[in-house]
Design a protein around this motif. Structure first.
Motif, PDB file in Angstrom:
ATOM      1  N   LEU B 154      66.324  54.249  61.301  1.00  0.00           N
ATOM      2  CA  LEU B 154      64.988  53.698  61.047  1.00  0.00           C
ATOM      3  C   LEU B 154      64.745  52.438  61.876  1.00  0.00           C
ATOM      4  N   VAL B 155      63.540  52.308  62.422  1.00  0.00           N
ATOM      5  CA  VAL B 155      63.253  51.169  63.293  1.00  0.00           C
ATOM      6  C   VAL B 155      62.268  50.169  62.675  1.00  0.00           C
ATOM      7  N   ASN B 156      61.788  50.450  61.464  1.00  0.00           N
ATOM      8  CA  ASN B 156      60.789  49.562  60.869  1.00  0.00           C
ATOM      9  C   ASN B 156      61.236  48.851  59.603  1.00  0.00           C
ATOM     10  N   GLY B 157      62.540  48.779  59.369  1.00  0.00           N
ATOM     11  CA  GLY B 157      63.007  48.115  58.158  1.00  0.00           C
ATOM     12  C   GLY B 157      63.770  49.075  57.278  1.00  0.00           C
TER      13      GLY B 157
END
Lengths: 294, 214
Positions: B154-157
């Motif tokens: 995951l790249v958004n948190g």
């Protein structure tokens, strides 16, 4: 036109949602029964999407069953099993068939479920899915191409008020609000004092918050959840309260505890509503509502 | 950075060698030596095991670095022993198999599975470090890669499976996003975590990936 669920959210009333899990197989009778049981008592029925990464009848199919029975479906959509093209296509299908509410989730990890060797997709995450829906609403797909007919959904997401540490969760919560999430259904909350603190923070944002109420069906389940499920904390006082009653009365005690929490949340206007998860005991959701005085 | 491997089971190796009785074994002096999957000790042990199973081992060698051009020389030096074998059993990573394929027409059977590109964090503990995604985010994530360190990439948190700084899929594993959060906070760069990261481009270079420089 705004969905019935969206109208309920905007009306300022205390909103009630609950959820139904589709079956593993094509015998839909039990799911139909649960839908019939709940459809007139709640403002929206979530249909889970292979929850806990266990393969089942699809959320979209369950949502159609809710619509066909006059209920208001909230389609849970995870990013675990479909790439962006498949997610977009399912959103087009859902919209064309009258589904108007979507709960955007990243999805549980594949290895926690029953297809441990499957590929986890996660081409998008929950936040990117929210933004993708917004783009579809504006008439464009994720490839930047014009749609011949757009979508319109009331979009929601989840938040875990008991997560430790909480700050990274809150940053993501704010990113979800910015992405257009209109409502949040929280992970199970039992510690109302801690939840109040979360709500003092969450009130600063315009999204509606529905507190997650998971029915405690036994003392053992309560202990298991607090020890093993990320983001769930069951205070010792509640575990003691469950343990104090004979085994055959534990479910009734769990219903009482859930009803009490809902009544308190409503009375003190702590949040905008509740999302009741009875996990395998959908039959007793009306009893929980009764215990809450609703 | 090393190619991290695990030896295939004796049954799988036996299966791979069925019908191939004369075997030349190749190990590697770099990555499989470090992971004890194809260094000199493991090559000798393999030779003995194959002989017990009735195979004829025509010879063996450990190439210093099986993925580079030393492989050609090693193939030449061992020409007669390789010529008299039915196959090569490779105890280098898959990159070594590819390299040998350039010079040898005979079947090359891998004795190891190549798991990931990683680094040795502490003695004997190897961790995947880079997924070679072609869109490096490390500058925005305090040097911790969310693609490899987060189970879901995951790249958004963080997801909801973060559990007191650990990951729900493995209680021994740190939650990548808790680590990223802590380090960005230390660097006073938490604003980076608030930034929206758009969907990843899975075709930065078209598969199969290649690059020509000149």
């Amino acid at each position: 036109m705004a969905s019935r669920f969206k109208q309920a959210l905007d009306s300022g009333k205390f909103v009630i949602t609950s959820e139904v899990a589709p079956p593993k197989g094509t015998n839909l009778e039990k799911m139909f029964h649960h839908i019939e049981l709940l459809k007139d008592k709640v403002d929206g029925i979530n249909i889970t999407d292979h929850q806990s990464s266990v393969m089942r009848y699809p959320s979209l199919g369950g949502c159609l069953a809710v619509s066909e029975r006059g209920g208001e479906p909230i389609m849970q959509m995870t990013c675990r099993d479909r790439n962006r093209m498949a997610l977009e296509a399912d959103l087009l299908l859902a919209y064309s068939r009258g589904i108007r509410n979507v709960l955007c989730l990243t999805g549980d990890a594949v290895p926690v479920g029953d297809h441990k060797e499957a590929k986890g997709v996660f081409d998008l995450d929950s936040l990117q899915l929210l933004r993708a829906i917004r783009q579809l609403t504006e008439g464009k797909d994720l490839g930047g191409n014009e749609l011949d007919g757009a979508v319109e959904f009331c979009m929601g997401a989840i938040v875990t008020p008991e997560a430790q540490p909480i700050e990274p969760q809150l940053i993501k919560f704010e990113k979800k609000v910015e992405a257009g999430a209109e409502f949040f259904q929280t992970q199970a909350i039992y510690d109302l004092e801690n939840f109040k603190k979360f709500m003092e923070y969450a009130r600063k944002f315009k999204a509606k918050i529905l507190a997650g109420i998971v029915l405690l069906s036994s003392a053992r389940m309560a202990k298991y959840m607090t020890q093993n499920v990320p983001g769930i904390f069951v205070p010792q006082a509640l575990i003691d309260e469950m343990s104090a009653v004979p085994k055959e009365e534990m479910l009734a005690k769990g219903i009482e505890i859930a009803g009490r929490a809902i009544a308190a949340l409503k009375k003190d206007k702590i949040c905008d509503g509740v999302h009741i998860m009875a996990i395998g005991k959908e039959e007793v959701v009306p009893d929980i509502l009764e215990a809450a005085g609703l | 950075m090393k190619s991290i491997t695990r030896q295939k089971s004796p049954e799988d190796i036996q299966q791979g060698l069925s019908g191939l009785d004369r075997v030349f074994i190749v190990g590697c002096g770099t990555c499989t030596t470090m992971t004890h999957t194809g260094g000199i000790d493991e090559v000798v042990a393999m030779k003995e095991r194959l002989q017990e199973q009735g195979k004829r081992v025509t010879g063996f060698t450990v190439i210093p670095t099986a993925c580079d051009d030393m492989t050609e020389l090693a193939m030449k030096e061992n020409g007669p022993a390789i010529s008299s074998a039915d196959c090569i059993l490779s105890m280098s990573c898959a990159l070594g198999v590819h390299r040998m394929n350039l010079y040898i027409g005979k079947p090359i059977i891998p004795a190891v599975d190549t798991l990931f590109i990683g680094i040795e964090d502490s003695p004997g503990y190897f961790r995947e470090a880079c997924a070679q995604c072609g869109q490096c985010l490390l500058g925005e994530t305090a040097g911790i890669c969310p693609i490899t360190a987060c189970h879901k990439g995951l790249v958004n948190g963080p997801c909801g499976g973060t559990n007191n700084g650990r990951c729900e899929v493995d209680k021994e594993k740190d939650c990548a996003w808790t680590l990223i959060y802590n380090r960005l906070k230390e660097q006073d760069r938490l604003d980076l975590m608030r930034k929206y990261q758009p969907p990843r481009n899975h075709h930065v270079t078209l598969a199969p990936r290649s690059l020509r420089i000149q």
